[in-house]
Design an enzyme around this catalytic site. Structure first.
Site, short mmCIF file in Angstrom:
data_model
loop_
_atom_site.label_atom_id
_atom_site.label_comp_id
_atom_site.label_asym_id
_atom_site.label_seq_id
_atom_site.Cartn_x
_atom_site.Cartn_y
_atom_site.Cartn_z
N LYS A 1 0.89 14.68 0.68
CA LYS A 1 -0.32 15.13 0.47
C LYS A 1 -0.60 16.47 -0.08
O LYS A 1 -1.46 16.96 -0.57
CB LYS A 1 -1.54 14.39 1.32
N LYS B 1 -8.25 14.39 4.34
CA LYS B 1 -7.45 13.20 4.46
C LYS B 1 -6.32 13.42 5.42
O LYS B 1 -6.21 14.44 5.95
CB LYS B 1 -6.77 12.73 2.86
N ARG B 2 -5.51 12.25 5.81
CA ARG B 2 -4.50 12.34 6.73
C ARG B 2 -3.73 13.68 6.41
O ARG B 2 -3.36 13.77 5.13
CB ARG B 2 -3.83 11.12 6.99
N HIS C 1 0.86 -1.22 -0.18
CA HIS C 1 0.09 -0.05 0.03
C HIS C 1 0.74 1.22 0.15
O HIS C 1 0.20 2.66 0.24
CB HIS C 1 -1.05 -0.19 1.56
N THR D 1 -8.55 6.73 -1.86
CA THR D 1 -9.71 6.24 -1.85
C THR D 1 -11.05 7.30 -1.85
O THR D 1 -11.90 7.16 -2.45
CB THR D 1 -9.90 5.02 -1.02
N LYS E 1 -14.57 8.57 -3.69
CA LYS E 1 -15.78 8.67 -2.67
C LYS E 1 -16.52 9.92 -3.36
O LYS E 1 -17.68 10.51 -3.30
CB LYS E 1 -15.67 8.67 -1.24
#
Ligand code: NBG
Length: 830
Positions: free
Chosen positions: A570, A564-565, A373, A672, A676
């Site tokens: 990111k 998100k985290r 992952h 992911t 969504k």
């Protein structure tokens, strides 16, 4: 003591019909019953939690029969059970999901209304089990939903952490962590099965002996811990399959050390109990990055050993040979957290069940498969040999033997290539020496997959390149997916109703059916309804934000969302640079024509990750300045949603107009959240990273806002020597923004506060924000332009939903079943 079968009441004859009927009256009646007999409360004294518990039991009663029948099936001949081993399951709340999957949501709502209660309030009361960090844990739960919905026999194995991921509070703009005591008010969904416990050894040493001329080893542990299973039913959508999620909690084998107790040392006597129970006490809150802590290795081994012992027990109790294990079980390793399964399976088969090494290795590799992952090097688990050997002395020997045989084969295949031998070894010989868990997982599995096409390609080229050279046939891609039950039907009921009215309800089982929307994209009535639903959902989020944070946001503005985290790769701070750019534009030209936006952020930072925490502070500091400026605040609003979790996700995705997926290309394995958002009609602004690439392919380049370097260009730049400072020098807009940050404009003149952030961008910029800055700003300007044309925007939104079918976890699970697990559906008859 057990009753003879004839003495057990047969459910058909007694309990089934009345007690668990799905009518409004039956639901109301069992609710009242459960409140009285299970919760032990009168209506007058009942708290909201009592009422929630009574309803939860009412729903659980209605899925018990399916659950029991499904479990019987695990033991039947000719089925292959998927065992999903995962250190994290982020289930989200169960109540509403179970109502939907059972098909009794409306009946329950009506029953509560008849009793003068609100179903929404009871649903809201449920505390979600935060037993995961982020995407990886949530994926495991989406997969469990799809496995049950597709009638695939499956068991999810994990750890029942007493404290899940910390609760995040914001004080003065900073993240503060508090313990997540999700079990405080009880968990009505799980059944503890203390009689089905297994014992797990730890520490100590090994001894060899001979048995009938055969060399054998026994492990003499220092300590034994008991693993108690807690089983939660995971019901599929409108089907009889209710699979099991089995989470182990740790317990001392003896609660009291009577030797110590008798000497009068009461506290010493319970010390062992306390230390044993520590194993399942708390989830490690690091997303991606792994700390090499002994407790974490102990957690991993604990749940893996319990799970494998359970699997072998089922096999034996069904009178099937262990050598056939792979015929009856497919065990998936969710990342390397359960990778110790390779060595533990060998130990159980060879040491405890006397299989020959070769036979055991064949069974092990044919049963196990491994999903990777992450590509981040700091996230690849490796354990110092000393720490590993102290906890798992026998496993270290087994790994040495696996490695010896493996390297012999490598040498035979690549003679003279000692560098390759070193790279492929399970043991890293640097410094103190380490066990490489990804190598162990790769070698002990028959299949290795990445979670999006680009990610799998990069695995083959970089992280696991030598394994790819060795056994290319093991590698395959399985792009992630998410369940449309939770993320559409439950989270966005209005959209779901519209889709069902237009397409029939088949799309919930088969998301590709949404394609039929394409032919309706020019229907003005559909467009109108579509906009109304989004507007309604935005209103709900706005009301919630106002109620819980006291900030007013306007549903007419564009909701631009990044949840998100928190992690530098990111690039939440890239969105901050964008906001600062807009802010400066308004300052320079107060009349500038700009569409109002509400910037929504949410996400937790690992407690020890200073830069991520500073980014949270930055978001709050910028918000304070922006909201304080009358010139700006009607055009820019910023909200940070504290304690982002599954429940909040269900509120946010349906209300988003724009989905921010802005990681540096080559860093996000899949993502992911991106799926969504798109399922709920948000348009994506994103890089060519992870599953973004495939989402863009599916929805069409013209319906996706693309910016930034490609993974290849990123590599190229690194090779050429990336100098972030040049971007600063050459781009006046960027310079102005960074200067403002460094100059204390957002920190009350304090030049020190954001200095670490500015320095890291100017001098290292590992995630190349400065290189992507201008491209991002230009792209955001295109978003602004597109938003002005609401008809066009709506059309793009409809097409995103129409073409999102690939990203259902049903598709992902079907692919795992046919390519890796070789399993088939088994319909459960009641
Ligand atoms: C995460 C990746 C995400 C991915 C999820 C689920 C880890 C180690 N990896 O990109 O960062 O979507 O896994 O596959 O948490």
């Amino acid at each position: 003591m057990s009753l003879p079968p004839s003495a057990i009441l047969h459910p058909e004859e007694s309990l089934k019909s009345q007690r668990t009927a799905a009518t409004v009256d039956a639901i109301a009646e069992s609710f009242v019953d459960n409140l009285f007999f299970v919760q032990g409360r009168s209506r007058e004294r009942a708290t909201v939690n009592d009422l929630y518990m009574a309803l939860a039991h009412t729903v659980r009663d209605r899925l018990i029969e399916r659950w029991i029948q499904t479990v019987i099936n695990y033991r039947a001949q000719d089925v292959r059970v998927v065992c999903y081993l995962s250190a994290e399951f982020l289930t989200g709340p169960h109540l509403a999901n179970n109502l939907i999957n059972l098909g009794i949501y409306d009946e329950a709502e009506e029953a509560m209304r008849k009793l003068g209660l609100s179903l929404d309030t009871l649903i809201e009361q449920e505390e979600e089990p935060g037993l995961g960090n982020g995407g990886l844990g949530r994926l495991a739960s989406c997969f469990m939903d799809s496995l049950a919905t597709l009638d695939i026999p499956a068991i999810g194995y994990g750890i029942r952490y007493e404290y899940g991921i910390f609760d995040q509070e914001i004080r003065d703009g900073w993240q503060v962590e508090t313990t997540h005591k999700w079990l405080r008010l009880g968990d009505p969904w799980a059944l503890a099965r203390p009689e089905d416990a297994f014992e797990v050894k730890m520490g100590g040493h090994t001894e060899s002996y001979t048995d009938g001329g055969r060399y054998r080893v026994r492990w003499v542990p220092e300590k034994v811990i008991r693993g108690i299973p807690n089983d939660t039913p995971i019901l599929g959508y409108r089907t009889n399959t209710a699979n099991t999620m089995r989470l182990w909690s740790a317990e001392a084998v003896e609660s009291f050390d009577f030797g110590t107790f008798n000497t009068g040392d009461f506290f010493g006597a319970v010390a062992d109990k306390v230390s044993s129970e520590n194993i399942s006490k708390i989830l490690y809150p690091n997303d991606e990055e792994i700390q090499g802590k002994q407790l974490r290795l102990a957690q991993q081994f604990f749940f893996v050993s319990c799970s494998l012992q359970h699997i072998l027990q089922i096999q034996k109790n069904s009178n099937r040979p262990l050598a056939d294990l792979h015929r009856n079980f497919a065990i998936q390793l969710n990342d390397t957290h359960p990778a110790i399964a390779v060595a533990e399976m060998m130990r159980l088969l060879v040491d405890e069940n006397s299989l020959e090494w070769e036979a055991a290795w064949s069974v092990t590799t044919r049963t196990l498969s491994y999903t990777n992952h992450t590509l981040l090097p700091e996230a690849l688990e490796h354990w110092p040999l000393k720490l590993f050997g102290a906890l798992l002395p026998r496993h270290l020997e087994i790994i040495d033997e696996i490695n010896r045989r493996h390297l012999e084969e490598v040498r035979a295949k690549f003679p003279g290539d000692e560098d390759r031998v070193r790279r492929l070894s399970l043991i890293e010989q640097n410094g103190e020496g380490y066990v490489r868990m990804a190598h162990l997982a790769a070698l002990g599995s028959h299949a290795i997959n990445g979670v999006a096409e680009l990610h799998t390609e990069l695995l083959k080229k970089e992280v696991l390149r030598d394994f790819y050279d060795l056994t290319p046939e093991k590698f395959n891609n399985k792009t992630n997916g998410v369940t449309p039950r939770r993320w559409m039907v439950l989270a966005n009921p209005r959209l779901a109703r519209l889709l069902t009215a237009r397409l029939g309800s088949g799309w919930i089982h088969d998301l590709e059916k949404l394609r039929r929307l394409e032919s309706m994209v020019d229907d003005p009535e559909l467009a109108e309804e579509w906009r109304n639903i989004k507007h309604h959902n935005k209103g709900l989020l706005a009301a919630w934000v106002h109620h819980s944070l006291g900030i007013a946001i306007d549903p007419e503005s564009m909701f631009d969302v990044l949840v998100k985290r928190l992690h530098e790769y990111k690039r939440q701070h890239l969105q901050v640079l964008h906001i600062l750019t807009l802010y400066k534009r308004i300052q320079h030209d107060p009349d500038i024509d700009m569409q109002p936006r509400t910037f929504v952020f949410g996400g937790k930072a690992a407690p020890g990750y200073r830069m991520a925490k500073l980014i949270i502070k930055l978001i709050h500091s910028v918000a304070a300045v922006v909201h304080g400026d009358p010139l700006v605040r009607d055009r820019i609003r910023i909200v940070f949603l504290p304690n982002y979790n599954v429940k909040l996700g269900q509120r946010v995705y349906p209300a988003a107009d724009l989905s921010e997926q802005i990681s540096l290309a080559g860093k996000e394995a899949s993502g992911t959240g991106n799926m969504k958002f798109a399922m709920n009609g948000a348009l994506t602004i994103g890089t060519l990273d992870g599953a973004n690439i495939e989402i863009r392919e599916e929805v069409g380049a013209e319906n996706f806002f693309l910016f930034g370097l490609t993974a290849q260009e990123v590599e190229q730049k690194k090779v050429e020597g990336y100098v972030p400072h040049l971007y600063y020098e050459q781009n006046p807009q960027l310079r102005e923004v960074l200067d403002a940050l460094a100059g204390g404009e957002f920190s009350h003149g304090d030049r020190g506060l954001f200095q670490p952030l500015v320095d890291s961008l100017l001098h290292r910029d590992e995630y190349m924000l400065l290189a992507d800055y201008q491209s991002y700003i230009d792209c955001q300007d295109r978003v602004d332009a597109a938003w002005r044309d609401r008809e066009r925007w709506t059309r793009m939104s409809i097409l995103n939903v129409a073409r999102i079918g690939k990203f259902s976890s049903d598709r992902a699970i079907r692919d795992y079943c046919s390519d890796i697990w070789k399993t088939w559906p088994v319909k459960i008859e009641l």
